[in-house]
Design a protein around this motif. Sequence first.
Motif, PDB file in Angstrom:
ATOM      1  N   ASP A 300      37.422  40.204  55.018  1.00 27.57           N
ATOM      2  CA  ASP A 300      38.905  39.656  54.785  1.00 27.57           C
ATOM      3  C   ASP A 300      39.103  38.981  53.538  1.00 27.57           C
ATOM      4  O   ASP A 300      41.291  39.634  54.033  1.00 27.57           O
ATOM      5  CB  ASP A 300      39.037  38.210  56.258  1.00 27.57           C
ATOM      6  N   ARG A 301      39.468  38.937  53.024  1.00 28.46           N
ATOM      7  CA  ARG A 301      39.978  38.902  51.939  1.00 28.46           C
ATOM      8  C   ARG A 301      39.787  39.468  50.821  1.00 28.46           C
ATOM      9  O   ARG A 301      41.214  40.303  49.956  1.00 28.46           O
ATOM     10  CB  ARG A 301      39.285  37.662  50.459  1.00 28.46           C
ATOM     11  N   GLU A 303      40.194  42.489  52.608  1.00 26.65           N
ATOM     12  CA  GLU A 303      41.478  43.210  53.185  1.00 26.65           C
ATOM     13  C   GLU A 303      42.440  42.840  52.903  1.00 26.65           C
ATOM     14  O   GLU A 303      43.879  43.650  52.674  1.00 26.65           O
ATOM     15  CB  GLU A 303      41.328  43.255  54.806  1.00 26.65           C
ATOM     16  N   HIS A 304      42.990  41.197  52.288  1.00 24.04           N
ATOM     17  CA  HIS A 304      44.623  40.585  51.859  1.00 24.04           C
ATOM     18  C   HIS A 304      44.484  41.110  50.585  1.00 24.04           C
ATOM     19  O   HIS A 304      45.292  41.291  50.045  1.00 24.04           O
ATOM     20  CB  HIS A 304      43.744  39.294  52.091  1.00 24.04           C
ATOM     21  N   ALA A 305      43.654  42.123  49.749  1.00 24.19           N
ATOM     22  CA  ALA A 305      43.497  42.057  49.150  1.00 24.19           C
ATOM     23  C   ALA A 305      44.037  43.397  48.203  1.00 24.19           C
ATOM     24  O   ALA A 305      45.011  43.194  47.519  1.00 24.19           O
ATOM     25  CB  ALA A 305      42.592  41.663  47.476  1.00 24.19           C
ATOM     26  N   GLN A 307      46.449  44.802  50.406  1.00 29.85           N
ATOM     27  CA  GLN A 307      47.858  44.509  51.064  1.00 29.85           C
ATOM     28  C   GLN A 307      48.468  44.152  50.015  1.00 29.85           C
ATOM     29  O   GLN A 307      49.586  44.545  49.596  1.00 29.85           O
ATOM     30  CB  GLN A 307      47.851  43.386  52.158  1.00 29.85           C
ATOM     31  N   ARG A 308      47.571  43.122  48.717  1.00 32.32           N
ATOM     32  CA  ARG A 308      49.047  42.709  47.921  1.00 32.32           C
ATOM     33  C   ARG A 308      48.716  43.741  47.059  1.00 32.32           C
ATOM     34  O   ARG A 308      49.678  44.415  46.506  1.00 32.32           O
ATOM     35  CB  ARG A 308      47.735  41.608  47.047  1.00 32.32           C
ATOM     36  N   ARG A 311      51.121  46.473  48.680  1.00 31.48           N
ATOM     37  CA  ARG A 311      52.852  45.712  47.964  1.00 31.48           C
ATOM     38  C   ARG A 311      53.789  45.681  46.331  1.00 31.48           C
ATOM     39  O   ARG A 311      55.230  45.964  46.519  1.00 31.48           O
ATOM     40  CB  ARG A 311      53.059  43.956  48.496  1.00 31.48           C
ATOM     41  N   GLU A 377      39.727  40.872  41.455  1.00 32.77           N
ATOM     42  CA  GLU A 377      41.295  40.807  41.800  1.00 32.77           C
ATOM     43  C   GLU A 377      41.780  41.328  39.836  1.00 32.77           C
ATOM     44  O   GLU A 377      41.348  40.019  39.767  1.00 32.77           O
ATOM     45  CB  GLU A 377      41.991  40.353  42.964  1.00 32.77           C
TER      46      GLU A 377
END
Length: 725
Positions: A300-301, A303-305, A307-308, A311, A377
């Motif tokens: 999950d993290r 996937e968020h990384a 997405q960031r 962006r 990250e």
Amino acid sequence: MRRSVFHDRHFPSLDLSAPVWYAARYHPGGVFASICIAVLASYVTLDLARRVHRSDDGALRWIWWGVGALVMGSGIWAMHFVGMLSVWLPFELGFTGGLTLLSWITAVAASGIALGIASRQAFQARLVVIGSLAMGAAISGMHYLGMAALDVVPGIVWDPTTVALSVLVAVGASAAALAMFQLLLQIVSARRVVFQLVAALLMGAAISGMHYTGMAAARFAEGTVCLSVDALGGSGLTTMVVLATAMLLIGTLFASILDARMQGRTRRLTRSLQQANEELRLRAFADALTGLPNRLLLEDRLEHALQRLDRIGDVRRAERIALLFIDLDGFKPINDSFGHAAGDLILQTAADRLRGLARTSDTVARIGGDEFLLLLEGVPDAAGSAIVAQRVIDILSQPFDLWGREVQIACSVGVVVYPDQGDRQRLVADADAAMYAAKRAGGGTYALFEAHMGSDASDQLELQSDLRRAIDQNQFELYYQPKIDGASGRISGVEALLRWNHPQRGLVSPIVFIGLAERFGLIVRLGNWVIEEAGRQIAAWSAQGLDLSVAVNVSVQQLRGHGLAERIAEMLARHGVQASQLLCEITESVAMEDIRTTQTTMAELERIGVFLAIDDFGTGYSSLSYLRQLPAQQLKIDRSFVLDLEKSEDARAVVAAVIRLAHALGLRVVAEGVETVCQRDILLGLGCDELQGYFYARPMQAPALLAWWQNQASKTVALPAPQPA
């Protein structure tokens, strides 16, 4: 006309032209009882109003509202009549039933209105005014209706000023009580009871104050007669009012307290349920042993990384995401040797070290067994990720303290850097492939992901699935390589070597599938199949006149598991094979990692008569002195020493020393990997007992070995000629 006749008949001397007025006097006990009833009714009513205000259940709100209106109205009514029955006047009192009932209905109805206003969810100042007017009207209306139920002649004379004052007392005290109730709704601490008691005292004062102020406004003429004396009155009415009211109020208060406790218990249960749900939610995303995030939370993290990273786009192109797949080298031997408690301690300590190494923006996760993932990250490049990978290796290579005993392990790290490397949807698999490449390189190092590793990983995943099916579909076969007696030149036994005949790939190298079987927990099933097949083949050869001993390799998982000796004993009995015809070969490094377990298992095998051999001797970290602790009968010199015999004096010296010391310990020596005449001659000259290698024969299937033996038996030379490769 009836009133005049009544007065003329019973009071002929009554002179109404010059009356003498009487004011009411009271019995102190009755006054105190009436005030207590008013306060108790107010307290219970406020408690019920608070429940109406806080209840989310519409039906329950109506029930509490109805009970509250009944209690409040009955309390006001009871207070009035207890106060009236405690009054002293020079004539007997009685009350007409109709007006008495109407006064009670008025009190209940007006109380219901006031309670409904007070318990509204949105409580405002104007509602305080409306509520206080309603309550004042309820108290005043009930009082003066109750007084009207007192049918006296001549009638009661009222002082208008005092009457107005009584109404103002009722309205003012009610306003103060409702304002206090507004504060009461905001209080959830233990002080709520104090505020509620103060509000009840104010409301009780409103009821009592209005009643006794109103009574002070009443004047009775001398010679007044009560025409309703034979209706409701007397001590019986007093007792009934007091008992009924007390039972009503106390019962309602008890129900309110019980409900409060049930509500409190419900809230506690709700909080406990919420806490349990939160704990379950945390458990769903956390590893139970180490407290680290699990694979689900890591992905999950990740996937968020990603997405960031999408962006920020080209604004900060220098940023990268790196994923490190960390696998502990040599963890299973420690887990097997010292027990699962020791293994858990190693994992917890490793998790703490990785947690201390990571930054706050990084994520360390345990994804199962001895495998960890580290998500980085904001990494500048692959070189920065490699530096972190080396730090991981360094920190995990430091000794672990197992209850005062130092144990040292290593780790293999696979690194994938996105977007430079790897497939967005397969970053974990790509990091795993890189880690496996680091393991193949010897472990204790890291490997950066390369494109070919992805195909290798897919190939290994496919092979793993095929391997599971192969065991069930009997796609395996044993090949046998002869061992030659150095003195007679004849076959003295064979070594069973496992081969996988894949339906599409053909023969798969043991180097490939043995490693997969060990990694994915299939090696024990394979090892058990080898033992069973070897026993069957020994029996088949014996029936054909060939009595040979067969050597089989035993894995570390079999050695450290339970029941190996019992399983072999059952196999021997099932096939009618002598125990001396089976030789179990155990790799030196495996044997020496956990000397106690090895001793125990080998002692059990020796007890049932199975011969034992130490394989690949010289490649581990032991010394010959360890052999004194093991009940072995045979020692196999590793092929790497045999390969250097022709060109290295050191290799010859080592082999000579091994042979002499092994003989001193009563062990036979086997040299494997013999490929040339020179190697054979040197080994025979050094006194080696048995030789094995391509110089004599390649591994072959069972029928081919039988034919080879028959061919060799017909020869008279001591040393058979080399076989073609």
